[in-house]
Design an enzyme around this catalytic site. Structure first.
Site, PDB file in Angstrom:
ATOM      1  N   LYS A  82      45.997  23.271 -56.085  1.00 46.28           N
ATOM      2  CA  LYS A  82      45.069  24.758 -55.403  1.00 46.28           C
ATOM      3  C   LYS A  82      43.864  24.351 -54.604  1.00 46.28           C
ATOM      4  O   LYS A  82      43.904  23.797 -53.069  1.00 46.28           O
ATOM      5  CB  LYS A  82      43.886  25.410 -56.674  1.00 46.28           C
ATOM      6  CG  LYS A  82      43.508  26.524 -55.429  1.00 46.28           C
ATOM      7  CD  LYS A  82      41.885  26.019 -55.923  1.00 46.28           C
ATOM      8  CE  LYS A  82      41.017  26.017 -57.109  1.00 46.28           C
ATOM      9  NZ  LYS A  82      39.295  26.179 -56.810  1.00 46.28           N
ATOM     10  N   THR A 113      34.944  25.565 -56.100  1.00 45.83           N
ATOM     11  CA  THR A 113      35.628  24.943 -54.472  1.00 45.83           C
ATOM     12  C   THR A 113      36.738  25.783 -53.877  1.00 45.83           C
ATOM     13  O   THR A 113      37.593  26.516 -54.744  1.00 45.83           O
ATOM     14  CB  THR A 113      36.445  23.474 -55.901  1.00 45.83           C
ATOM     15  OG1 THR A 113      36.006  22.772 -56.365  1.00 45.83           O
ATOM     16  CG2 THR A 113      37.566  22.551 -54.519  1.00 45.83           C
ATOM     17  N   LYS A 141      33.497  18.714 -51.028  1.00 45.20           N
ATOM     18  CA  LYS A 141      34.217  18.759 -52.577  1.00 45.20           C
ATOM     19  C   LYS A 141      35.788  18.601 -52.389  1.00 45.20           C
ATOM     20  O   LYS A 141      35.870  17.407 -52.100  1.00 45.20           O
ATOM     21  CB  LYS A 141      33.672  19.334 -53.218  1.00 45.20           C
ATOM     22  CG  LYS A 141      35.357  20.419 -54.501  1.00 45.20           C
ATOM     23  CD  LYS A 141      34.629  19.079 -55.274  1.00 45.20           C
ATOM     24  CE  LYS A 141      35.919  19.364 -56.529  1.00 45.20           C
ATOM     25  NZ  LYS A 141      35.358  20.265 -57.318  1.00 45.20           N
TER      26      LYS A 141
END
Lengths: 274, 274
Positions: free
Chosen positions: B227, B84, B159
């Protein structure tokens, strides 16, 4: 919602008295056998179980406590408020009912108009357990997922927990879909990737497609959701609990209402992101 | 996650070269037939399809662009990054790969360790559609819900949309459960009322019970979710989209990390409400 609920009670064989501020809204029910009562006092005196579903906590307070149900119901009657309302008010009604020889339950619902019509409401009940057990068949005529949650006010607390979960989820769903659209993706295709996994929710599966079609019809009204979030936020503050997600969702929905969106369905939160 | 993915590729009959910074983590795979490559340059030169899943965008940038995969892969190879990561970086890798006669897909996943092990990952793919079709059997060895989302970067955007939906939902779930507990309800009983209805979500059904048991083990690490939210927030800002729900969730998770919670699972957000 009351109409569907009354119809299911009659279908289950109960004799139902009805009262509403606007009689015309009860006409169809009266034609089908419900008995019209011209005042709150009349319906209180002539019913063994008194069920209410009204608008705001102030309406609940009025029909129960201002020369209303608690003063006029017969000894031994059971009072059931199915409005989403304040837990503290539910506790107060419980105490005043008890002092007058009455039983009281708070029993808010989720499942909306559709759930009310097809008898599939989720019903969250607070009050004395033996009273709950006595009137359980009445709940079973209206709902499917009927859970006793504890002492007076617990039904309302459970419903507020439900609304708090929805509030955060709606922020996530709207922002996820808005992001997908803004990034140039096909949001319907994105739903195929994300709706069945860890991001999945009732709102993502059922409301996101309506957002994408521009269908903002209620469903569940923005103005009622704001009412629920206001009660939840006040109740959380009284409990000393900080709920910044709820506070943000309430603020965003109030922005939507100020822009004229109060009579849309809750999925219209998406409009703030367009 | 890489281990489960490699194992499923071998099970499907692929010959797999492996590289990892810490060789010991690959030992079990090597015993089972994976071929160890001592450097990124080696694995790039000796593989037809190069699949990466690393930590942060800076790691992606390093392994692809700093004397890495793009410089050393064979003409005609296909590069697939399943980390990701940033959509912009995915676009940049796509362009640089193309300039070097290589194909590139961004294909982040959801489904976690468990999904990686049992081959049930959801895979969201961006890049050229014909390249996607060519390597689709490779994705099918690792995942179940494989959706082509559009040009380079689209897998990453999808995502991020997924993570944005989770962010808001987690706020709602934590606050709903914290409210129920603070109000003196039995939160497990509350879940019976609310998890199957309009408040329902994957997080409410799967993570709330862990919160209530005090089980904060990962699952999905807080530090990795931070993150992802950071990348999502930066990307939303670049697109000119305000996402206050995401911003709040990121801030709350950063508070949790500051309190030492970065290696817990994401359900540990609940600790902020205790």
């Amino acid at each position: 919602m009351g109409q569907g609920m009354v119809r299911n009670l009659m279908k289950a064989g109960y004799r139902v008295n009805v009262y509403n501020r606007t009689k015309s809204k009860a006409d169809a029910l009266i034609e089908d056998g419900a008995v019209w009562m011209p005042t709150i006092q009349d319906i209180s005196k002539n019913s063994d179980v008194i069920i209410t579903i009204v608008g705001y906590p102030k309406d609940v307070e009025q029909v129960y406590l201002e020369d209303g149900i608690v003063a006029h119901a017969k000894q031994g009657s059971t009072l059931i408020d199915m409005t989403t309302s304040s837990p503290k008010l539910a506790e107060r009604i419980y105490e005043e009912a008890k002092a007058n020889g009455l039983s009281s339950l708070d029993a808010p619902v989720s499942g909306g108009d559709v759930g009310a019509q097809n008898g599939k409401l989720s019903i969250m009940v607070g009050g004395d357990k033996n009273v709950f057990e006595t009137v359980r068949p009445i709940f079973e005529a209206m709902g499917q997922n009927i859970v006793y949650q504890g002492q007076a006010g617990s039904g309302q607390h459970t419903k507020l927990s439900n609304q708090i979960a929805i509030a955060g989820t709606m922020l996530g769903v709207c922002e996820a879909i808005a992001y997908a659209a803004k990034a140039g993706l096909d949001p319907d295709q994105v739903l195929k990737s994300i709706a069945a996994g860890a991001a999945g929710s009732f709102s993502l599966s059922n409301l996101a497609p309506r957002m994408l079609k521009g269908d903002f019809a209620p469903g569940f009204y923005v103005k009622h959701f704001i009412k629920d979030m206001r009660i939840a936020l006040e109740s959380a503050e009284e409990l000393g609990l900080l709920t910044p997600g709820l506070a943000l969702a309430k603020k965003r929905y109030e922005e939507l209402a100020e822009q004229g969106g109060e009579n849309f369905g809750t999925q219209a939160l998406y409009k703030l992101y367009l």
